[in-house]
Design a protein around this motif. Sequence first.
Motif, PDB file in Angstrom:
ATOM      1  N   ALA A  33      38.848  42.546 -92.973  1.00  0.00           N
ATOM      2  CA  ALA A  33      39.271  41.267 -92.372  1.00  0.00           C
ATOM      3  C   ALA A  33      40.753  41.001 -92.599  1.00  0.00           C
ATOM      4  O   ALA A  33      41.384  40.264 -91.838  1.00  0.00           O
ATOM      5  N   ARG A  36      42.800  42.731 -89.638  1.00  0.00           N
ATOM      6  CA  ARG A  36      42.308  42.491 -88.282  1.00  0.00           C
ATOM      7  C   ARG A  36      43.480  42.530 -87.290  1.00  0.00           C
ATOM      8  O   ARG A  36      44.528  41.932 -87.540  1.00  0.00           O
ATOM      9  N   CYS A 147      39.196  36.748 -84.139  1.00  0.00           N
ATOM     10  CA  CYS A 147      37.992  36.627 -84.976  1.00  0.00           C
ATOM     11  C   CYS A 147      36.748  36.329 -84.143  1.00  0.00           C
ATOM     12  O   CYS A 147      35.630  36.410 -84.635  1.00  0.00           O
ATOM     13  N   THR A 153      29.738  35.491 -83.429  1.00  0.00           N
ATOM     14  CA  THR A 153      30.634  34.540 -84.115  1.00  0.00           C
ATOM     15  C   THR A 153      30.739  33.259 -83.298  1.00  0.00           C
ATOM     16  O   THR A 153      31.159  33.273 -82.144  1.00  0.00           O
ATOM     17  N   VAL A 156      35.386  29.814 -86.261  1.00  0.00           N
ATOM     18  CA  VAL A 156      36.406  30.470 -87.095  1.00  0.00           C
ATOM     19  C   VAL A 156      37.188  29.377 -87.822  1.00  0.00           C
ATOM     20  O   VAL A 156      37.594  28.385 -87.214  1.00  0.00           O
ATOM     21  N   ALA A 188      33.298  34.380 -95.909  1.00  0.00           N
ATOM     22  CA  ALA A 188      33.181  34.621 -94.469  1.00  0.00           C
ATOM     23  C   ALA A 188      32.849  36.090 -94.200  1.00  0.00           C
ATOM     24  O   ALA A 188      32.134  36.406 -93.239  1.00  0.00           O
ATOM     25  N   SER A 189      33.321  36.976 -95.072  1.00  0.00           N
ATOM     26  CA  SER A 189      33.074  38.403 -94.851  1.00  0.00           C
ATOM     27  C   SER A 189      31.588  38.751 -94.983  1.00  0.00           C
ATOM     28  O   SER A 189      31.148  39.802 -94.526  1.00  0.00           O
ATOM     29  N   ASN A 191      29.265  36.181 -94.263  1.00  0.00           N
ATOM     30  CA  ASN A 191      28.698  35.029 -93.565  1.00  0.00           C
ATOM     31  C   ASN A 191      28.086  34.001 -94.524  1.00  0.00           C
ATOM     32  O   ASN A 191      26.924  33.620 -94.393  1.00  0.00           O
ATOM     33  N   ARG A 235      27.433  33.436 -86.717  1.00  0.00           N
ATOM     34  CA  ARG A 235      28.355  33.722 -87.821  1.00  0.00           C
ATOM     35  C   ARG A 235      29.521  32.738 -87.826  1.00  0.00           C
ATOM     36  O   ARG A 235      29.901  32.209 -86.776  1.00  0.00           O
ATOM     37  N   GLU A 237      33.448  32.897 -89.056  1.00  0.00           N
ATOM     38  CA  GLU A 237      34.497  33.796 -89.548  1.00  0.00           C
ATOM     39  C   GLU A 237      35.660  32.987 -90.133  1.00  0.00           C
ATOM     40  O   GLU A 237      35.704  31.754 -90.020  1.00  0.00           O
TER      41      GLU A 237
END
Lengths: 411, 221
Positions: A33, A36, A147, A153, A156, A188-189, A191, A235, A237
């Motif tokens: 992440a 990214r 993201c 997702t 974010v 967040a990685s 969830n 999710r 992010e």
Amino acid sequence: MSPQMLAYPFLFLAIFFESFVLVTLLSKPARAALNRKNSALNPSVAVIVPCYNECETVAKTCESLLALDYPKDKLEIILVDDGSTDNTPIEMAHFADNPQVKIIRKENGGKHTALNAGIAATQAEIVGCLDADSFVEPSALLEIVPCFSDPKTAAVTAAMSIHQPESLIQHMQNAEYIFGITMRHTLASINGLYVTPGPFSFYKRAIVEELGGFRHGHQTEDMEMALCIQQAGYRIENAILARVYTKSPKTVLALIKQRTRWTTGFMRNVLGEYRGLIGNKRYSVLGMLVLPCALIAIVSGILLFLMTVFTFLKNLVSALEIRAGIPLSYSLLPHTSFSWFYFPVSAYIFLGFATLIASLFLIAVGKYISKTPGNLTLGLISYTFLYGIIAPLWLIRATSDVVFGRHRRWK
Amino acid sequence: MSLIARNVLIALGITIVLSGTVVYAVNYLNRERVAELGAIENQISIETLSLDTQFSLLAATPCDSIASSTALTGELADLGNRLAYAEGQLGTDNAQVVQLKKQYSLLEIRDYLITKQLAAACGTKPVTVLYFYSNAGDCSDCDKAGYALSYLRTAYPTLRVYSFDYNLNLGALKTFEAVTKVKDDLPAFVVNGKHSYGFTSLADFEKQFPKGALATTTSSN
């Protein structure tokens, strides 16, 4: 049994959770992440700014959004005046001629109604929220958009820090917010997020509408929406380089008031409509670890604080009794020699120290990986010496409100 | 195994190792503390024996050992402070602490006897306080009395204070209690042979001392 024995399970759990965060931070998803790549796609985006009596900051907030590095034909800014009684409408009117800005006026109905009004007024694929007391860096939106590449997702979050901290209390909050950056990036990685904060969180509009839009959520509509997203199996992010600055309470009383709202909102949501998430394997780390630990953290924060206050007062009374009638020239000075022999050694002190060091380390890591500018020295000092005293006050107040069913006004 | 399960296990391992290290470190430091107490006690024991021997050798001029005796009393006071601290840290039931307290009490009795012998031989009039306390929870004023005596010892360096745990199971101490005729009404004091019980305030306690004794102790000996 000494009162300290009660504290050991909580200290053990605190160290365990911090270790878990550290290990997860070093794991592949969190590392990925950090690297990214920016997206080639530029979906249409609408940023909603809900305002209620924000005349002092709304213009600056809007200007920071207009300065975002994003195609102008794809970026819409929606200023929603939620029935302000100050000069907010006048400040908003200065942007009326800007083709990117849309202004909505409505009767006061609360932040969630302002957000829903903004969502209803746009067809953008991505909708975001920016509190009217927050400001973004130009690159922030470009960090957010990639993201959303995963279809699952739904939201974010950004990396928040305090806007120009001045007082010690604000520096303390700055350190705490940067601690939050590390936590959000890490959780967040896997969830594990349960809040999409008001400053610069973004959502897929279709999913928000599918979920029925924002609700009151016990005055924490951002937390309610995040829990709703998690419950629906999506999710959340985090974009660690999407920098947003937010104004913070300047005084202890204002801070306690703000955090009481956040904490009661958390407890009422999690123990109320979303209690099915707790201990539920279906929600993985959020249900099995994050939410239970967050609830235990409230209990431990209160318990350790009361225990410390009780022990301190007991020792103080005892010390005063013992010293009664003894000349101050003797009783106010220490009389043990400076030797390691008198160093207070206990597992309680060592484990408490380890917890603090781990927290400070995670703050330093958060600043480094998010490239947050500014000096953190005052923040770390005030966090070390003030946070443990002030935080339990809002935890106690919030718990009392929840237990006795007391509801307070937002402002 | 999922990433989360793996991370939970690693975090649990780290927490257990860290907690274990802390427990080991605390125990190690406490052992070192007791070892230091033992070393100090051994040193004082040797010095007591030395003084005793010196006193015997200088039978004709025993007063030459007064300086040594005074220094020894100061060291005993420091040891007493350390022992009290260790007792607070490790608990009153700790076997090593109890053992050290017994040795300490013996040293105190020995020093008290030498002081008396020196006073008789040299014609000095040291002010000695025998203080009997209990930390079994049955002496609410003992902490206050102990602190007041610490203050007096600092304010009047030549004042000789000997503190004894009344409940310590030590033959010599029981005999000493019987010889000094101290009752179990604690805190109990014997100031230059005069008995008093209970502690209300420093001002009241000072009245127990012979008139002018506290003022003269700073310049006597």
